[in-house]
Design a protein around this motif. Structure first.
Motif, short mmCIF file in Angstrom:
data_model
loop_
_atom_site.label_atom_id
_atom_site.label_comp_id
_atom_site.label_asym_id
_atom_site.label_seq_id
_atom_site.Cartn_x
_atom_site.Cartn_y
_atom_site.Cartn_z
N ASN A 139 0.82 -1.22 0.00
CA ASN A 139 0.00 0.00 0.00
C ASN A 139 0.85 1.26 0.00
OD1 ASN A 139 -2.68 -1.10 -0.02
ND2 ASN A 139 -2.34 -1.78 2.08
N GLN A 140 2.18 1.10 -0.01
CA GLN A 140 3.10 2.23 -0.10
C GLN A 140 4.20 1.89 -1.11
OE1 GLN A 140 3.92 2.42 4.27
NE2 GLN A 140 3.34 4.57 4.08
N GLU B 135 -0.09 5.98 -12.08
CA GLU B 135 -0.70 7.19 -11.51
C GLU B 135 -0.56 7.21 -9.99
OE1 GLU B 135 -2.64 10.89 -11.44
OE2 GLU B 135 -1.51 9.78 -12.95
N ASN B 136 -0.69 6.06 -9.34
CA ASN B 136 -0.52 6.00 -7.89
C ASN B 136 0.90 6.39 -7.48
OD1 ASN B 136 -3.15 5.15 -7.40
ND2 ASN B 136 -2.62 2.98 -7.47
N THR B 137 1.88 5.92 -8.23
CA THR B 137 3.27 6.25 -7.94
C THR B 137 3.53 7.73 -8.18
OG1 THR B 137 3.92 4.00 -8.56
CG2 THR B 137 5.67 5.64 -8.43
N ARG B 138 2.97 8.24 -9.24
CA ARG B 138 3.09 9.68 -9.52
C ARG B 138 2.53 10.50 -8.36
NH1 ARG B 138 -0.84 13.03 -11.26
NH2 ARG B 138 -0.13 15.08 -11.96
N LYS B 139 1.32 10.18 -7.92
CA LYS B 139 0.67 10.93 -6.84
C LYS B 139 1.47 10.84 -5.54
CE LYS B 139 -4.09 10.70 -8.52
NZ LYS B 139 -5.45 10.10 -8.30
N ALA B 140 2.08 9.68 -5.30
CA ALA B 140 2.83 9.47 -4.06
C ALA B 140 4.12 10.27 -4.02
CB ALA B 140 3.14 7.98 -3.87
N THR B 141 4.55 10.77 -5.15
CA THR B 141 5.84 11.47 -5.23
C THR B 141 5.69 12.91 -5.73
OG1 THR B 141 6.24 10.47 -7.40
CG2 THR B 141 7.20 9.37 -5.49
N LEU B 142 4.46 13.42 -5.77
CA LEU B 142 4.24 14.81 -6.17
C LEU B 142 4.77 15.75 -5.09
CD1 LEU B 142 0.61 14.69 -7.64
CD2 LEU B 142 2.75 15.06 -8.91
#
Length: 241
Positions: free
Chosen positions: A163-164, A202-209
């Motif tokens: 989840n991370q 997209e999840n990885t992108r959002k987690a590193t914005l």
């Protein structure tokens, strides 16, 4: 002495290292090694990495190259890095290593080979190779299928059912972002069968914005440049200037 990161943001693994440092608050000086100008082959840079590739780092007297090794070192050496990037749990670490090893012999040659032989080659003084592009596409498609059905199996947002994100998520997503330079129809053709892969990116992108988008700006700019040059090279093109 502050960490130095030798990189070119057009390089997929360079972007992964830079984003990782920024997300985790690691202070560093970014040193541009311009691949288009072949600066990676200069005697000065080969003192850092004798193999002449980016990224590379210098931390005090310690020199290191190969992006996966760099990410592992940074995650281990800097206390500010959250545990989920490279967990202390050895079994979780081993699984991350399995993804990273798979990446270098599957997804990377597939994605990089396809982009090089279908788009990038003329901009690096080389010829496009449709046969090599077709072979790379087979490996890329197989790799996307493996991501969809195996590495992203389960209900987690990230690789291995987590989840991370881990360093593996960042490394592999930066690899796939290189496909942004393709024609939109071609990119959609490749990705559309793989909904989990698209969601994971997209999840990885959002987690590193916001760092993910900032570091990838150079890639979007390159695509515009490639599109213009390809348009100008077509027969019958006339400038309006």
């Amino acid at each position: 002495m502050k960490l130095k990161v030798y990189a070119d943001r057009m390089s997929q693994p360079s972007r992964a290292v830079i984003i990782f440092c920024k997300v985790n608050g690691i202070q560093f000086d970014e040193v541009l090694i311009n691949l288009a100008k072949r600066q990676q082959l200069s005697p000065e840079f080969k003192e850092i990495n004798p193999l002449g590739k980016v990224p590379a780092i210098v931390d005090g007297r310690f020199k290191l190259f190969e992006s996966h090794a760099i990410l592992i070192y940074l995650a281990s050496a800097f206390p500010s890095v959250a545990d989920h990037w490279y967990p202390n749990d050895l079994s979780k670490r081993a699984k991350i290593h399995s993804v990273l090893d798979w990446h270098h012999t599957n997804l990377r040659p597939g994605a990089a080979g396809y982009v090089m032989n279908s788009v990038l080659a003329p901009f690096l003084g080389r010829s496009l190779d449709s046969k090599a592009a077709a072979e790379a596409e087979k490996l890329l498609t197989k790799s996307l299928s493996t991501l969809e059905t195996f590495w992203l199996k389960g209900n987690g947002k990230f690789l291995l059912g987590s989840n991370q994100p881990s360093i593996a998520d960042l490394s592999l997503v930066c690899e796939l972002m290189q496909l942004q330079v393709l024609d939109e129809k071609d990119r959609l053709r490749l990705f559309s069968p793989y909904k989990k892969v698209e969601e994971w990116i997209e999840n990885t992108r959002k987690a590193t914005l916001p760092h993910f988008d900032v570091v990838h700006k150079v890639l979007y700019g390159a695509k515009d440049k490639f599109d213009k040059q390809l348009k100008m090279s077509k027969p019958g093109f006339q400038s309006k200037m």
